[in-house]
Design an enzyme around this catalytic site. Structure first.
Site, PDB file in Angstrom:
ATOM      1  N   ASP A  10      -1.728   6.549   5.028  1.00 16.79           N
ATOM      2  CA  ASP A  10      -0.863   6.640   3.912  1.00 16.79           C
ATOM      3  C   ASP A  10      -1.314   7.874   3.129  1.00 16.79           C
ATOM      4  O   ASP A  10      -2.203   7.889   2.739  1.00 16.79           O
ATOM      5  CB  ASP A  10      -1.118   5.349   3.148  1.00 16.79           C
ATOM      6  CG  ASP A  10      -0.181   5.412   1.622  1.00 16.79           C
ATOM      7  OD1 ASP A  10       0.529   6.541   1.572  1.00 16.79           O
ATOM      8  OD2 ASP A  10       0.042   4.466   0.846  1.00 16.79           O
ATOM      9  N   ASP A  51       4.862   3.098   3.423  1.00 15.28           N
ATOM     10  CA  ASP A  51       4.318   4.516   2.980  1.00 15.28           C
ATOM     11  C   ASP A  51       3.237   4.757   4.065  1.00 15.28           C
ATOM     12  O   ASP A  51       2.622   5.922   3.910  1.00 15.28           O
ATOM     13  CB  ASP A  51       3.683   4.425   1.761  1.00 15.28           C
ATOM     14  CG  ASP A  51       2.870   3.485   1.546  1.00 15.28           C
ATOM     15  OD1 ASP A  51       2.580   2.491   2.357  1.00 15.28           O
ATOM     16  OD2 ASP A  51       2.271   3.242   0.169  1.00 15.28           O
ATOM     17  N   GLN A  93      -3.476   9.637  -0.152  1.00 20.86           N
ATOM     18  CA  GLN A  93      -4.228   8.353  -0.600  1.00 20.86           C
ATOM     19  C   GLN A  93      -5.196   7.804   0.495  1.00 20.86           C
ATOM     20  O   GLN A  93      -6.364   7.570  -0.066  1.00 20.86           O
ATOM     21  CB  GLN A  93      -3.084   7.306  -0.681  1.00 20.86           C
ATOM     22  CG  GLN A  93      -3.434   5.835  -0.905  1.00 20.86           C
ATOM     23  CD  GLN A  93      -2.483   4.818  -1.273  1.00 20.86           C
ATOM     24  OE1 GLN A  93      -1.342   4.708  -1.844  1.00 20.86           O
ATOM     25  NE2 GLN A  93      -2.306   3.913  -0.302  1.00 20.86           N
ATOM     26  N   ASN A 103     -15.518  11.686  13.882  1.00 27.90           N
ATOM     27  CA  ASN A 103     -14.769  10.476  14.208  1.00 27.90           C
ATOM     28  C   ASN A 103     -14.193   9.855  13.054  1.00 27.90           C
ATOM     29  O   ASN A 103     -14.605   9.848  12.052  1.00 27.90           O
ATOM     30  CB  ASN A 103     -16.105   9.373  14.803  1.00 27.90           C
ATOM     31  CG  ASN A 103     -15.320   8.177  15.270  1.00 27.90           C
ATOM     32  OD1 ASN A 103     -14.477   7.606  14.731  1.00 27.90           O
ATOM     33  ND2 ASN A 103     -15.622   7.814  16.523  1.00 27.90           N
ATOM     34  N   ASP A 130       2.434  -2.906   6.553  1.00 32.53           N
ATOM     35  CA  ASP A 130       2.133  -2.384   5.510  1.00 32.53           C
ATOM     36  C   ASP A 130       2.165  -3.363   4.120  1.00 32.53           C
ATOM     37  O   ASP A 130       2.944  -4.406   4.366  1.00 32.53           O
ATOM     38  CB  ASP A 130       3.439  -1.268   5.051  1.00 32.53           C
ATOM     39  CG  ASP A 130       3.148  -0.515   3.705  1.00 32.53           C
ATOM     40  OD1 ASP A 130       2.108  -0.104   3.490  1.00 32.53           O
ATOM     41  OD2 ASP A 130       4.075  -0.299   2.949  1.00 32.53           O
ATOM     42  N   TYR A 227     -11.213   0.593  -5.619  1.00 32.97           N
ATOM     43  CA  TYR A 227      -9.626   0.165  -5.074  1.00 32.97           C
ATOM     44  C   TYR A 227      -8.715   1.546  -4.731  1.00 32.97           C
ATOM     45  O   TYR A 227      -8.765   2.582  -5.573  1.00 32.97           O
ATOM     46  CB  TYR A 227      -8.696  -0.624  -5.924  1.00 32.97           C
ATOM     47  CG  TYR A 227      -7.544  -1.081  -5.157  1.00 32.97           C
ATOM     48  CD1 TYR A 227      -7.089  -1.708  -4.334  1.00 32.97           C
ATOM     49  CD2 TYR A 227      -6.199  -0.496  -5.993  1.00 32.97           C
ATOM     50  CE1 TYR A 227      -6.184  -1.903  -3.532  1.00 32.97           C
ATOM     51  CE2 TYR A 227      -5.133  -0.428  -5.267  1.00 32.97           C
ATOM     52  CZ  TYR A 227      -4.941  -1.206  -4.182  1.00 32.97           C
ATOM     53  OH  TYR A 227      -3.638  -1.364  -3.404  1.00 32.97           O
ATOM     54  N   LYS A 230      -4.407  -0.560   0.138  1.00 31.64           N
ATOM     55  CA  LYS A 230      -4.683  -1.609   1.118  1.00 31.64           C
ATOM     56  C   LYS A 230      -5.044  -0.925   2.123  1.00 31.64           C
ATOM     57  O   LYS A 230      -4.230  -0.033   2.856  1.00 31.64           O
ATOM     58  CB  LYS A 230      -3.990  -2.688   0.929  1.00 31.64           C
ATOM     59  CG  LYS A 230      -4.283  -3.767   0.139  1.00 31.64           C
ATOM     60  CD  LYS A 230      -5.597  -4.692   0.662  1.00 31.64           C
ATOM     61  CE  LYS A 230      -5.860  -5.703  -0.380  1.00 31.64           C
ATOM     62  NZ  LYS A 230      -7.347  -6.244  -0.165  1.00 31.64           N
TER      63      LYS A 230
HETATM   64  P1  13P Z   1      -0.185   0.801  -0.303  1.00 32.27           P
HETATM   65  O1  13P Z   1      -1.581   0.194  -0.031  1.00 32.27           O
HETATM   66  O2  13P Z   1       0.542   0.674   0.913  1.00 32.27           O
HETATM   67  O3  13P Z   1      -0.270   2.151  -0.653  1.00 32.27           O
HETATM   68  O4  13P Z   1       0.322   0.017  -1.589  1.00 32.27           O
HETATM   69  C1  13P Z   1      -0.728   0.250  -2.715  1.00 32.27           C
HETATM   70  C2  13P Z   1       0.124  -0.457  -3.842  1.00 32.27           C
HETATM   71  O5  13P Z   1      -0.447  -0.387  -4.970  1.00 32.27           O
HETATM   72  C3  13P Z   1       1.375  -1.300  -3.570  1.00 32.27           C
HETATM   73  O6  13P Z   1       1.715  -1.766  -5.035  1.00 32.27           O
HETATM   74 MG    MG Z   2       0.664   3.984  -0.796  1.00 26.54          MG
HETATM   75 MG    MG Z   3       0.782   1.373   2.725  1.00 25.61          MG
END
Ligand code: 13P
Ligand code: MG
Ligand code: MG
Ligand code: 13P
Length: 379
Positions: A10, A51, A93, A103, A130, A227, A230
């Site tokens: 992302d 994204d 991100q 790597n 996603d 954080y 994800k």
């Molecule tokens: P992503 O991990 O797809 O960037 O989403 C993050 C997020 O905060 C969605 O609410």
């Molecule tokens: Mg994102």
């Molecule tokens: Mg994402």
């Protein structure tokens, strides 16, 4: 031998975290084209789910090849520069390192790679997720390769009847184990039933020894210690012959399984299989989404893709996902919609706990216990 590498990151969302900007995908395509011309890649296909940008590449350099990984990294860095110009959301991100170090593993992007001896006909499906996370494929992979109610080929297909071996990673301890289906499924389920900790990395046909599937298991939060979004995953699965048929590979996604991700990466939500045209999660930044691109390999060339979930056969699971989404949303900030507290450690939780720490007092029962205890026993 040909290597299929699906490497994704992302590098910026449009609008918010909901989708990708076409110029970023075009930039990816140009970089891939240049790499084909200079002989690094045989072929490539650039796509997205929400994204996340996915670079699906074929080459003859094998897995973990520095040049291929550098190409992916440099493409994500260039894409990030463009994302910054467009002021896309969360530009860069997933790029957690300052400079490439040989790597791409551990640097933020997710990767799934397999080196194969291409068969006379080599159908593969590349999955792109996603608003979900590494480990989301545990249940579907189990159904594909170990559940005869999903995959009749395990019963009636001779090349599948010997079962499949599952390579499982402990993403916290960075260890791995291989367990065999069907004989060891009860042992295996102890671990893969906890997908936030244990993720299926690879699956092999036990009779032929061939690799059948590989998924990305990179955990962003464990890399960054905080954080950062994800770890939206990718997976490559071979189909037909010694492997489940295309329809057996897709069948696990006729249930909207509960996965981690969704809003702020901090909620459980239903995994909704969608056509590429619907791969732009917007409702509560979701629900979590999955796209399946089908290819036929021809001497390393990616013939396709076909958009496999673009089929009315998946309309019911999409309706089911929406119903589950309605139900879970009603829980608001309550578990099990919100992730368990241990998974929230990269959010406000530690700061709120620290702020209130001096206001926690002993409960009445504890005070009574302390008073009743003989002198000297109270700590
Ligand atoms: P992503 O991990 O797809 O960037 O989403 C993050 C997020 O905060 C969605 O609410
Ligand atoms: Mg994102
Ligand atoms: Mg994402
Ligand atoms: P065909 O006989 O059309 O090859 O189909 C076999 C099969 O695997 C169907 O899933």
């Amino acid at each position: 031998m040909v290597t299929v590498s699906s490497i994704k990151a992302d590098i910026g969302g449009m609008v918010g975290h909901s989708s990708s900007h076409p110029d970023i995908l075009d930039l990816g395509r140009e970089e891939m084209e240049r790499a084909k011309q200079r002989g690094l890649l045989i072929d490539a296909h650039v796509s997205h789910c929400g994204d996340d940008m996915f670079l699906i590449m074929t080459h003859d350099r094998g897995e973990d090849n520095t040049d291929v990984h550098r190409l992916a990294w440099d493409t994500f860095v260039k894409g990030t520069e463009l994302a910054k110009k467009l002021k896309l959301y969360g530009a860069g991100q997933d790029l957690l390192a300052d400079a490439f170090s040989g790597n791409i593993k551990g640097m933020g992007p997710g990767s799934a790679e397999m080196e194969i001896d291409e068969r006379p006909s080599e159908p593969i499906i590349v999955f792109m997720g996603d608003k979900t996370s590494a480990g989301a494929f545990n249940l579907p992979l189990y159904k594909m390769f170990a559940d005869a109610f999903n995959t009749p080929g395990l019963v009636i297909g001779e090349p599948l009847h010997g079962g499949f071996a599952f390579e499982i990673q402990d993403v916290k301890e960075h260890t791995q184990i291989t367990l065999n289906a069907p004989d060891e499924i009860y042992d295996m389920l102890v671990f893969i039933g906890s997908p936030q900790r244990y993720a299926i990395k690879r699956v092999f046909n036990r009779l032929s020894g061939e690799i059948a599937a590989v998924s990305s298991t990179d955990k962003l939060s464990l890399i960054a210690g905080r954080y950062v979004g994800k770890d939206d995953p990718t997976m490559v699965v071979r189909c037909q012959g010694n492997f489940p048929a295309v329809g057996e590979v897709l069948e696990p996604f006729t249930t909207a399984w509960t996965v981690e991700g969704w809003m702020r990466g901090s909620h459980h939500g239903p995994l909704m299989p969608v056509a590429l045209g619907d791969a732009h999660p917007s409702r509560f930044d979701g629900p979590p989404r999955l796209v399946a691109l089908g290819f036929q390999l021809a001497n390393g060339k990616l013939i396709g893709p076909n958009d496999m979930f673009d089929d009315p056969g998946f309309d019911n699971v999409r309706a089911e996902a929406n119903n589950i989404a309605d139900y879970l949303r009603k829980h608001g900030p309550f578990e099990p919609h919100r992730l368990p507290l241990e998974e929230m450690e990269y959010t406000t939780m530690p700061a709120v706990a620290a702020k209130l720490s001096h206001r926690w007092t002993a409960t009445e029962a504890t005070r009574e216990h302390a008073m009743a205890a003989p002198a000297g026993e109270v700590e």
